[in-house]
Write a protein that holds these residues in place. Structure first.
Motif, short mmCIF file in Angstrom:
data_model
loop_
_atom_site.label_atom_id
_atom_site.label_comp_id
_atom_site.label_asym_id
_atom_site.label_seq_id
_atom_site.Cartn_x
_atom_site.Cartn_y
_atom_site.Cartn_z
N ARG A 84 0.83 -1.19 0.00
CA ARG A 84 0.00 0.00 0.00
C ARG A 84 0.88 1.25 0.00
NH1 ARG A 84 -3.44 -3.63 2.69
NH2 ARG A 84 -5.64 -3.39 2.14
N ASP A 85 0.33 2.32 -0.58
CA ASP A 85 0.98 3.62 -0.59
C ASP A 85 0.59 4.34 0.70
OD1 ASP A 85 1.74 6.29 -0.99
OD2 ASP A 85 1.27 6.25 -3.13
N LEU A 86 1.55 4.59 1.57
CA LEU A 86 1.26 5.24 2.84
C LEU A 86 0.59 6.59 2.63
CD1 LEU A 86 1.47 5.27 5.93
CD2 LEU A 86 3.78 6.19 5.69
N ASN A 87 0.98 7.29 1.54
CA ASN A 87 0.43 8.62 1.29
C ASN A 87 -0.96 8.57 0.65
OD1 ASN A 87 0.93 11.35 1.81
ND2 ASN A 87 1.51 11.76 -0.31
N ARG A 88 -1.57 7.39 0.63
CA ARG A 88 -2.98 7.24 0.25
C ARG A 88 -3.74 6.50 1.35
NH1 ARG A 88 -0.90 10.22 -2.45
NH2 ARG A 88 -0.73 10.38 -4.72
N ARG A 140 12.47 9.23 -12.22
CA ARG A 140 11.85 10.51 -12.56
C ARG A 140 12.37 11.59 -11.64
NH1 ARG A 140 5.39 9.42 -13.72
NH2 ARG A 140 5.67 8.05 -15.53
N SER A 141 12.68 12.75 -12.20
CA SER A 141 13.18 13.88 -11.42
C SER A 141 12.19 15.02 -11.42
CB SER A 141 14.51 14.39 -12.01
OG SER A 141 15.52 13.42 -11.88
N ASN A 142 12.11 15.70 -10.29
CA ASN A 142 11.30 16.90 -10.18
C ASN A 142 12.19 18.11 -9.94
OD1 ASN A 142 8.70 15.87 -10.53
ND2 ASN A 142 8.50 15.32 -8.37
N LEU A 143 11.90 19.20 -10.61
CA LEU A 143 12.53 20.48 -10.31
C LEU A 143 12.05 20.91 -8.93
CD1 LEU A 143 14.19 22.76 -11.88
CD2 LEU A 143 11.98 23.90 -12.10
N PRO A 144 12.91 21.52 -8.07
CA PRO A 144 12.44 21.99 -6.78
C PRO A 144 11.19 22.87 -6.92
CG PRO A 144 14.82 22.10 -6.83
CD PRO A 144 14.38 21.70 -8.22
N GLN A 145 10.15 22.48 -6.22
CA GLN A 145 8.85 23.16 -6.34
C GLN A 145 8.05 22.95 -5.07
OE1 GLN A 145 6.20 20.23 -8.94
NE2 GLN A 145 8.37 20.14 -9.58
N ILE A 146 7.15 23.89 -4.80
CA ILE A 146 6.23 23.78 -3.67
C ILE A 146 4.83 23.58 -4.22
CG2 ILE A 146 5.04 25.09 -1.85
CD1 ILE A 146 7.65 24.08 -0.87
N ARG A 147 4.13 22.60 -3.65
CA ARG A 147 2.73 22.36 -3.99
C ARG A 147 1.91 22.61 -2.74
NH1 ARG A 147 3.31 16.71 -7.53
NH2 ARG A 147 4.95 17.50 -8.93
N ALA A 148 0.86 23.40 -2.88
CA ALA A 148 0.08 23.78 -1.71
C ALA A 148 -1.24 24.41 -2.16
CB ALA A 148 0.86 24.78 -0.84
N ASN A 149 -2.11 24.67 -1.18
CA ASN A 149 -3.34 25.40 -1.43
C ASN A 149 -3.02 26.89 -1.44
OD1 ASN A 149 -5.89 26.48 -1.58
ND2 ASN A 149 -6.44 25.99 0.54
N LEU A 150 -2.73 27.41 -2.61
CA LEU A 150 -2.30 28.80 -2.72
C LEU A 150 -3.47 29.77 -2.73
CD1 LEU A 150 0.55 28.29 -5.34
CD2 LEU A 150 0.70 28.28 -2.85
N ASP A 151 -4.69 29.24 -2.64
CA ASP A 151 -5.86 30.12 -2.48
C ASP A 151 -5.98 30.61 -1.04
OD1 ASP A 151 -6.61 29.83 -5.17
OD2 ASP A 151 -7.70 27.98 -4.74
N ARG A 185 -4.95 15.40 -2.52
CA ARG A 185 -5.29 14.03 -2.92
C ARG A 185 -5.92 13.27 -1.76
NH1 ARG A 185 -0.63 11.69 -6.99
NH2 ARG A 185 -0.80 13.34 -8.56
N ASP A 186 -6.93 12.48 -2.08
CA ASP A 186 -7.60 11.68 -1.05
C ASP A 186 -6.61 10.71 -0.40
OD1 ASP A 186 -9.95 12.92 -1.74
OD2 ASP A 186 -10.69 11.26 -2.98
N GLY A 187 -6.67 10.64 0.91
CA GLY A 187 -5.83 9.71 1.65
C GLY A 187 -4.42 10.18 1.90
N ALA A 245 -5.00 14.84 5.51
CA ALA A 245 -5.25 14.55 6.92
C ALA A 245 -4.80 15.71 7.81
CB ALA A 245 -4.53 13.26 7.32
N ALA A 246 -3.65 16.30 7.48
CA ALA A 246 -3.15 17.42 8.27
C ALA A 246 -4.08 18.62 8.17
CB ALA A 246 -1.74 17.78 7.81
N VAL A 247 -4.52 18.93 6.96
CA VAL A 247 -5.45 20.06 6.77
C VAL A 247 -6.75 19.81 7.53
CG1 VAL A 247 -6.88 21.22 5.04
CG2 VAL A 247 -4.46 20.80 4.57
#
Length: 339
Positions: A103-107, A146-157, A179-181, A186-188
């Protein structure tokens, strides 16, 4: 902030620094598996912040980021800082993204006491750490190959979350759905504001991603008024992308690519050729719109339909984003060996 903070059954007084191991389960060998945690508490009340890594066990950059933050020996002016370098200890042991039950812990959040192994670990981490926090920074990388460019993902609203995302100091901000799960969901739901930092590749240390992450964490703590440590303001202005898409392979074959991570691409630009084993061209991967490559596949083999390039769209700001990405890349400091 409460006078006494209880983490994993340990009562922590203000003005203390404590290392804790939160037990989660046992291996077949009867060896105990626990989540290592360091908690730093100021004498004065203030925000409670968690910084977590390796929710996916093969995402190692965050472990090194937290190790270097610990090495900074931060003096908190107020509040509490909870540092968790390995949430999915099982995955780290097995160099795997997943839990032993696949299982994916982040789900798997919020999890439960009597659920699957992933659900139990999610529940333990949520109740032992996250439920106490006002803010969180969750550190991730791209998947394997797979590589990601340094980036922040968040609720920017949310204006306060947006301000912290900007304070982190990387050029690319994604206004990302929850994302669900996920740990972030959960933190939000527990009232915390969370930044998700994505940078680098699974099972690899990437120095640019690590240095940007360490500086970013400290800048967020400074923006919250928790530390006064001298750290240069980010030389890169953040830009918000409200949309991003993966460009997929139209055929299976061997990849000859023409663009790098962080590159600006134009609509219709050829990103890669897909060739057969004798070198004959089978297909071309073309950018559907102008944007910036913020994620890409690294292995030169591809199956039809596989995601190859993650492109974020910034409109007329794309050239400025590219300039600030280059500034960030030039800011990396060579690592000196310990003598």
């Amino acid at each position: 902030m409460k006078d006494i903070l209880t983490i994993g059954g340990v009562e922590l007084q203000p003005g203390t620094k404590t290392e804790i191991n939160i037990p989660v389960a046992k291996l077949y060998t009867d060896a105990e598996v626990s989540i290592p945690v360091q908690v730093i508490r100021a004498k004065k009340p203030g925000p409670v912040v968690f910084v977590s890594a390796a929710v996916h066990g093969d995402e190692l950059n965050g472990i090194e980021i937290i190790s270097r933050v610990i090495a900074e020996n931060l003096k908190l002016q107020n509040g509490s800082l909870i540092l968790v370098p390995m949430v999915n200890v099982y995955g780290v042991l097995n160099q795997s993204r997943y839990m032993p039950d696949r299982r994916d812990l982040n789900r798997s959040f919020p999890g439960s006491k009597k659920g699957s192994l992933a659900g139990r670990l999610a529940h333990t981490f949520l109740e032992s750490v996250v439920a106490h926090c006002d803010y969180g920074i969750d550190l991730h990388t791209g998947a394997i190959h797979r590589s990601n460019l340094p980036q922040i993902r968040a609720n920017l609203d949310d204006e306060q979350t947006k301000a912290l995302a900007e304070a982190f100091g990387v050029p690319v901000l994604l206004n990302a759905n929850i994302r669900d799960g996920s740990l972030r969901e959960a933190a939000v739901n527990h009232g915390a504001r969370v930044l998700l930092y994505e940078a680098g590749e699974a099972l690899r240390f990437d120095e640019l991603s690590i240095q940007a992450g360490v500086k970013g964490v400290i800048r967020v703590l400074k923006a919250l008024g928790m530390v006064k440590k001298r750290i240069s303001n980010a030389k890169t202005e953040p830009f918000i992308a409200n949309r991003s898409d993966w460009t997929r392979a139209g055929a299976s074959g061997f990849v000859k690519e023409y663009v790098a991570l962080g590159a600006m691409v134009e609509k219709g630009e050829v990103l890669a050729d897909i060739n057969g084993p004798l070198g004959n061209n089978i297909d071309q991967v073309v950018s559907p719109r102008a944007g910036i490559i913020i994620g890409k596949q690294n292995i030169p083999l591809v199956q039809e339909g596989e995601a190859m390039y993650h492109i974020a769209y910034f409109g007329d700001s794309a050239e400025e984003v590219l300039e600030h990405i280059e500034i960030m890349q030039e800011s990396i400091v060579p690592v000196e060996p310990n003598m």
